[in-house]
Design a protein around this motif. Sequence first.
Motif, PDB file in Angstrom:
ATOM      1  N   THR A 223      70.459  25.996  18.218  1.00  0.00           N
ATOM      2  CA  THR A 223      69.219  25.448  18.764  1.00  0.00           C
ATOM      3  C   THR A 223      68.301  24.964  17.653  1.00  0.00           C
ATOM      4  OG1 THR A 223      69.389  26.926  20.678  1.00  0.00           O
ATOM      5  CG2 THR A 223      67.232  25.956  20.238  1.00  0.00           C
ATOM      6  N   MET A 224      68.200  25.725  16.571  1.00  0.00           N
ATOM      7  CA  MET A 224      67.357  25.301  15.451  1.00  0.00           C
ATOM      8  C   MET A 224      67.930  24.054  14.775  1.00  0.00           C
ATOM      9  SD  MET A 224      64.790  27.285  15.627  1.00  0.00           S
ATOM     10  CE  MET A 224      63.967  26.817  14.099  1.00  0.00           C
ATOM     11  N   SER A 225      69.246  23.933  14.752  1.00  0.00           N
ATOM     12  CA  SER A 225      69.858  22.712  14.208  1.00  0.00           C
ATOM     13  C   SER A 225      69.540  21.508  15.078  1.00  0.00           C
ATOM     14  CB  SER A 225      71.376  22.894  14.094  1.00  0.00           C
ATOM     15  OG  SER A 225      71.697  23.887  13.139  1.00  0.00           O
ATOM     16  N   ALA A 226      69.579  21.697  16.400  1.00  0.00           N
ATOM     17  CA  ALA A 226      69.214  20.615  17.308  1.00  0.00           C
ATOM     18  C   ALA A 226      67.764  20.213  17.116  1.00  0.00           C
ATOM     19  CB  ALA A 226      69.470  21.039  18.754  1.00  0.00           C
ATOM     20  N   LEU A 227      66.907  21.197  16.896  1.00  0.00           N
ATOM     21  CA  LEU A 227      65.490  20.911  16.667  1.00  0.00           C
ATOM     22  C   LEU A 227      65.303  20.054  15.417  1.00  0.00           C
ATOM     23  CD1 LEU A 227      62.604  21.640  17.771  1.00  0.00           C
ATOM     24  CD2 LEU A 227      62.593  23.493  16.085  1.00  0.00           C
ATOM     25  N   LYS A 228      66.040  20.404  14.380  1.00  0.00           N
ATOM     26  CA  LYS A 228      65.941  19.628  13.150  1.00  0.00           C
ATOM     27  C   LYS A 228      66.527  18.229  13.334  1.00  0.00           C
ATOM     28  CE  LYS A 228      66.800  19.888   8.195  1.00  0.00           C
ATOM     29  NZ  LYS A 228      67.292  20.739   7.068  1.00  0.00           N
ATOM     30  N   GLN A 229      67.660  18.138  14.035  1.00  0.00           N
ATOM     31  CA  GLN A 229      68.273  16.840  14.290  1.00  0.00           C
ATOM     32  C   GLN A 229      67.346  15.943  15.102  1.00  0.00           C
ATOM     33  OE1 GLN A 229      72.214  17.126  15.942  1.00  0.00           O
ATOM     34  NE2 GLN A 229      72.349  14.918  16.384  1.00  0.00           N
ATOM     35  N   ALA A 230      66.547  16.544  15.971  1.00  0.00           N
ATOM     36  CA  ALA A 230      65.599  15.781  16.772  1.00  0.00           C
ATOM     37  C   ALA A 230      64.365  15.381  15.977  1.00  0.00           C
ATOM     38  CB  ALA A 230      65.180  16.596  17.998  1.00  0.00           C
ATOM     39  N   GLY A 231      64.278  15.857  14.733  1.00  0.00           N
ATOM     40  CA  GLY A 231      63.129  15.544  13.903  1.00  0.00           C
ATOM     41  C   GLY A 231      61.870  16.263  14.318  1.00  0.00           C
ATOM     42  N   ALA A 232      62.040  17.399  14.993  1.00  0.00           N
ATOM     43  CA  ALA A 232      60.882  18.110  15.544  1.00  0.00           C
ATOM     44  C   ALA A 232      60.676  19.478  14.915  1.00  0.00           C
ATOM     45  CB  ALA A 232      61.063  18.269  17.059  1.00  0.00           C
ATOM     46  N   ASP A 233      61.413  19.808  13.873  1.00  0.00           N
ATOM     47  CA  ASP A 233      61.348  21.170  13.346  1.00  0.00           C
ATOM     48  C   ASP A 233      60.050  21.473  12.611  1.00  0.00           C
ATOM     49  OD1 ASP A 233      62.301  19.331  11.421  1.00  0.00           O
ATOM     50  OD2 ASP A 233      63.036  20.970  10.171  1.00  0.00           O
ATOM     51  N   GLU A 234      59.300  20.455  12.184  1.00  0.00           N
ATOM     52  CA  GLU A 234      58.062  20.699  11.451  1.00  0.00           C
ATOM     53  C   GLU A 234      56.849  20.815  12.369  1.00  0.00           C
ATOM     54  OE1 GLU A 234      57.773  21.358   8.147  1.00  0.00           O
ATOM     55  OE2 GLU A 234      59.970  21.412   8.273  1.00  0.00           O
ATOM     56  N   ASN A 235      56.919  20.243  13.562  1.00  0.00           N
ATOM     57  CA  ASN A 235      55.776  20.302  14.467  1.00  0.00           C
ATOM     58  C   ASN A 235      56.160  20.995  15.770  1.00  0.00           C
ATOM     59  OD1 ASN A 235      53.080  19.823  15.308  1.00  0.00           O
ATOM     60  ND2 ASN A 235      53.780  18.089  16.549  1.00  0.00           N
ATOM     61  N   THR A 236      56.866  22.093  15.662  1.00  0.00           N
ATOM     62  CA  THR A 236      57.256  22.865  16.844  1.00  0.00           C
ATOM     63  C   THR A 236      56.929  24.334  16.628  1.00  0.00           C
ATOM     64  OG1 THR A 236      59.035  21.335  17.427  1.00  0.00           O
ATOM     65  CG2 THR A 236      59.160  23.546  18.346  1.00  0.00           C
ATOM     66  N   LEU A 237      56.207  24.888  17.570  1.00  0.00           N
ATOM     67  CA  LEU A 237      55.961  26.328  17.599  1.00  0.00           C
ATOM     68  C   LEU A 237      57.191  26.978  18.210  1.00  0.00           C
ATOM     69  CD1 LEU A 237      54.214  28.920  17.495  1.00  0.00           C
ATOM     70  CD2 LEU A 237      53.231  28.220  19.703  1.00  0.00           C
ATOM     71  N   VAL A 238      57.906  27.768  17.422  1.00  0.00           N
ATOM     72  CA  VAL A 238      59.133  28.424  17.864  1.00  0.00           C
ATOM     73  C   VAL A 238      58.875  29.911  18.048  1.00  0.00           C
ATOM     74  CG1 VAL A 238      61.537  28.963  17.306  1.00  0.00           C
ATOM     75  CG2 VAL A 238      60.575  26.730  16.666  1.00  0.00           C
ATOM     76  N   ILE A 239      59.296  30.458  19.177  1.00  0.00           N
ATOM     77  CA  ILE A 239      59.218  31.901  19.431  1.00  0.00           C
ATOM     78  C   ILE A 239      60.606  32.381  19.819  1.00  0.00           C
ATOM     79  CG2 ILE A 239      58.171  33.735  20.799  1.00  0.00           C
ATOM     80  CD1 ILE A 239      55.779  31.932  21.283  1.00  0.00           C
ATOM     81  N   VAL A 240      61.120  33.368  19.105  1.00  0.00           N
ATOM     82  CA  VAL A 240      62.418  33.974  19.412  1.00  0.00           C
ATOM     83  C   VAL A 240      62.171  35.373  19.964  1.00  0.00           C
ATOM     84  CG1 VAL A 240      64.661  34.695  18.519  1.00  0.00           C
ATOM     85  CG2 VAL A 240      63.555  32.635  17.608  1.00  0.00           C
ATOM     86  N   LEU A 241      62.786  35.656  21.117  1.00  0.00           N
ATOM     87  CA  LEU A 241      62.569  36.920  21.820  1.00  0.00           C
ATOM     88  C   LEU A 241      63.902  37.578  22.154  1.00  0.00           C
ATOM     89  CD1 LEU A 241      60.068  35.359  24.376  1.00  0.00           C
ATOM     90  CD2 LEU A 241      59.393  36.926  22.546  1.00  0.00           C
ATOM     91  N   SER A 242      63.904  38.899  22.209  1.00  0.00           N
ATOM     92  CA  SER A 242      65.138  39.613  22.563  1.00  0.00           C
ATOM     93  C   SER A 242      65.102  40.177  23.980  1.00  0.00           C
ATOM     94  CB  SER A 242      65.406  40.746  21.567  1.00  0.00           C
ATOM     95  OG  SER A 242      64.404  41.744  21.637  1.00  0.00           O
ATOM     96  N   GLU A 243      64.052  39.872  24.741  1.00  0.00           N
ATOM     97  CA  GLU A 243      63.836  40.376  26.105  1.00  0.00           C
ATOM     98  C   GLU A 243      63.665  41.881  26.066  1.00  0.00           C
ATOM     99  OE1 GLU A 243      65.486  38.986  30.436  1.00  0.00           O
ATOM    100  OE2 GLU A 243      66.665  40.424  29.300  1.00  0.00           O
ATOM    101  N   GLN A 244      64.449  42.648  26.854  1.00  0.00           N
ATOM    102  CA  GLN A 244      64.325  44.097  26.840  1.00  0.00           C
ATOM    103  C   GLN A 244      65.618  44.707  26.321  1.00  0.00           C
ATOM    104  OE1 GLN A 244      64.013  42.815  30.383  1.00  0.00           O
ATOM    105  NE2 GLN A 244      66.227  42.770  30.510  1.00  0.00           N
ATOM    106  N   GLY A 245      65.687  46.030  26.318  1.00  0.00           N
ATOM    107  CA  GLY A 245      66.843  46.709  25.766  1.00  0.00           C
ATOM    108  C   GLY A 245      68.101  46.521  26.587  1.00  0.00           C
TER     109      GLY A 245
END
Length: 833
Positions: A223-245
Amino acid sequence: MRKYALTLLPLGVTSAMAQKPNILVIIADDMGRCELGCYGGQNLATPNIDRVASEGMLMTNNFASMAMSVPIRASMYTGLYPAHHGSFLNHKATYSRVKSVTHYLSDLGYRVGRAGKDHPVNQPKVYGFEKIPGFVVGCTVSHPKKSTPEGILEFMQRDSSQPFCLFVCSINSHMPWDAGDPTEFNPSDIKLPPNCVDNAKTREDFCNYLAEIRLFDDEVGMTMSALKQAGADENTLVIVLSEQGPQMPFAKWTCFRYGQSSAMIVRYPGKVAAGSVSDALVQYEDILPTLIEAAGGEPVEGLDGISQLDVFLGKESDKREWVYGLHNNNPEGPSYPIRSIQDKRYKLIENLLPDSSYYEKHMMKEGDNMWTSWLQTAQTNDWANWLVNKFVHRPAIEFYDHETDPWELNNLADVPEHKERIEMMHQELHRWMEEQGDRGVLMDTKNPEDASLKTPQPVSSYEEFNAIREDLTNNYYLACDIEIPEGEEWVPIGASDKDDGDPARFAGILDGRGHTIKGLKIKNGTAFKGLFGRMEHATIRNLILEDVDITGKAPTGGITGAMIGACTVERVAVTGKITGDSEVGGLAGRVARDGTNTEYNTIHDCYVVADVKATKLSTDMNAPSCAGGIVGFIHSNNGASVAKLDIARTYFAGNVSTSQNSHKSGCAAGVIGFTDNNRNVRLQDVLVLANSITGATPNYYYSRRLPAAPDNVIEYMSGLYVRKGIRLTYYDDKGVGGQIPEGTIREMSDGVFRSKSFYTRTLKWDFDNIWTIKEGEYPVFKLDTADGLTPIRTDKSSSSLKIGGIYDLQGRFLNSFSLPGLYVANGKKVSIK
């Protein structure tokens, strides 16, 4: 080990964002954060997740308020705690009135999409995501396909002039743990959590679980590679979550830390300091208000969450004092409601049914699973036996010090030095519960929205009456007459606007207490018109609708367009005019079938004095033009899905008609316009006092369509009387309504029905409590108290409460425990000193 510190950014960076950021939220499924490398995991490397953490901020105190997917994702999308958004049981629908990120971010100019897991499901009005392909949707799929990036890349690249908000929702690491390659791990070498029974089965399953964490890490990298390929990796607020246990004891479906603690990693180059760590308390409810602020929106009144943007930007260190948790066990097992509260160090858990044993049907069922292996090991191992008993049998209060006991193995609830803190946290927990409208034990039932178990809410103005549509499951009563302002067209309760032909269903109680609603006018000719659009297992009682003027399409009724699922209408009167193309009824346009609540819909002690008219010129018996003085149309039955109707002590006086007078599909009747091959109708003490019944097939009680003889009569008929002089003119035959056995219906002169003795001696109607009659008139409701027909139920005195008890809304004692504080009694919190 990293130090918990905030890195401050230059002042220019912390000012308002000049350009709206894209937003990317990547969320795992049932994944304990403790296995991720950046959170100290020792069993596998997670390089892609760790890279995001090194480029942003690691949040070490993010918690799920409920450790199960539907409630916590609803919280993430709505900014509300579960008691407010409605999905407070797993797989329970969110309240239809609630707005989500798809509304708020769309209003701010964003394209809002979701790839992968789609919980909560099938609620497009609440969760109007654009569906993005490439990620598996079903979280329980065995051996699912691997995710692909083409769909999310296209969404990111589609329109550079419009910011996007994309949720990438993985199904890893949800059970059945068969998607990855567990051979990467040696069962004998892995490090199990301290709250696990250490045996071969647990280690084998844990390797399968770790293999799916590896897949999620790969998806983050993709997903982060796609973000970079889209040219959006510098102006994107990214949040990674693990949900619950994970689906293990002490994790998912609990309020223990292993279940509630969640990874949260925030990346926003140039805004969020790389390599920073924050120990600020955060909950999933905070995500939506944070996204709204990041997108340039104003704070939304009424959200439970708190924007954490200033924490992410390094401007503040803390926004919360407490985080809260809850668990309701239905439908995953027997009732076992739990509530929790914690700060950065201490955690209090309150088990509301401590005398019960905890059981969750997926995790603890018999079979070749981890829990069964724990039970077997516990037979010969004291530590395993202690863990099993701790998990199944829990005290009323648990209290843990996370600084010395992060895995919550040492309950300090009985330690005297903590008594004052426990009491303070307990009171704060109950303050929050009261604020949320949390009804404790009553929320953890098979029918938690049963309005009869909720404290009646007064409605004292038109504005308050109109606000009923904001909560369709509550218990309401009218404290006064309600007049709809002149010139205002009524939007049926449940409908989003006057053109909504698919309204939400009212499932609550409205007790008019003898009061009147006046001035109800509807002129928009769409479906499901009435005071309510639809009712499902609802109750309307002690109410008068005076001089209505309603025009709609099938189905249309005075009280509701459609009633479904064993609704109750009792002591209700309607006067005025009701018109629709078809399925038009004085009280209900349609009685619809339901497979859940299969008891009879009841209409008892009611009357309609109105003109009821169907205007459709249908020549199709499968879509007739039908009108009934009480009900327009009743569905046929279909297997276990049934429509049943019981009408008793009810009369119709007025005119009922259909404009179709030259084809047998024009059906008009004094009670039910059309019975669609359905015998499940009971009529007892039902009077047809109509001025006229007009149509191709006019009849006193019902017109057409029942099964063939000998079943061509309804289930039960008794006490059927009609006013002499009603003229019935048939275009064709009389239909099944003209085949009612001779002697069943008795004609009487009009004067008989204007005499009290007829109702008390012949029919035994209740003139002590319900009915009254003036000489020369038909009976009406008896309104001899300020509160109408039904006295206000007085709450029981709190002086009878046991010290240290939990009570339901009726004051029934449920459980006791030793702590002082706030307790539930009759829906109110009582302080016991």
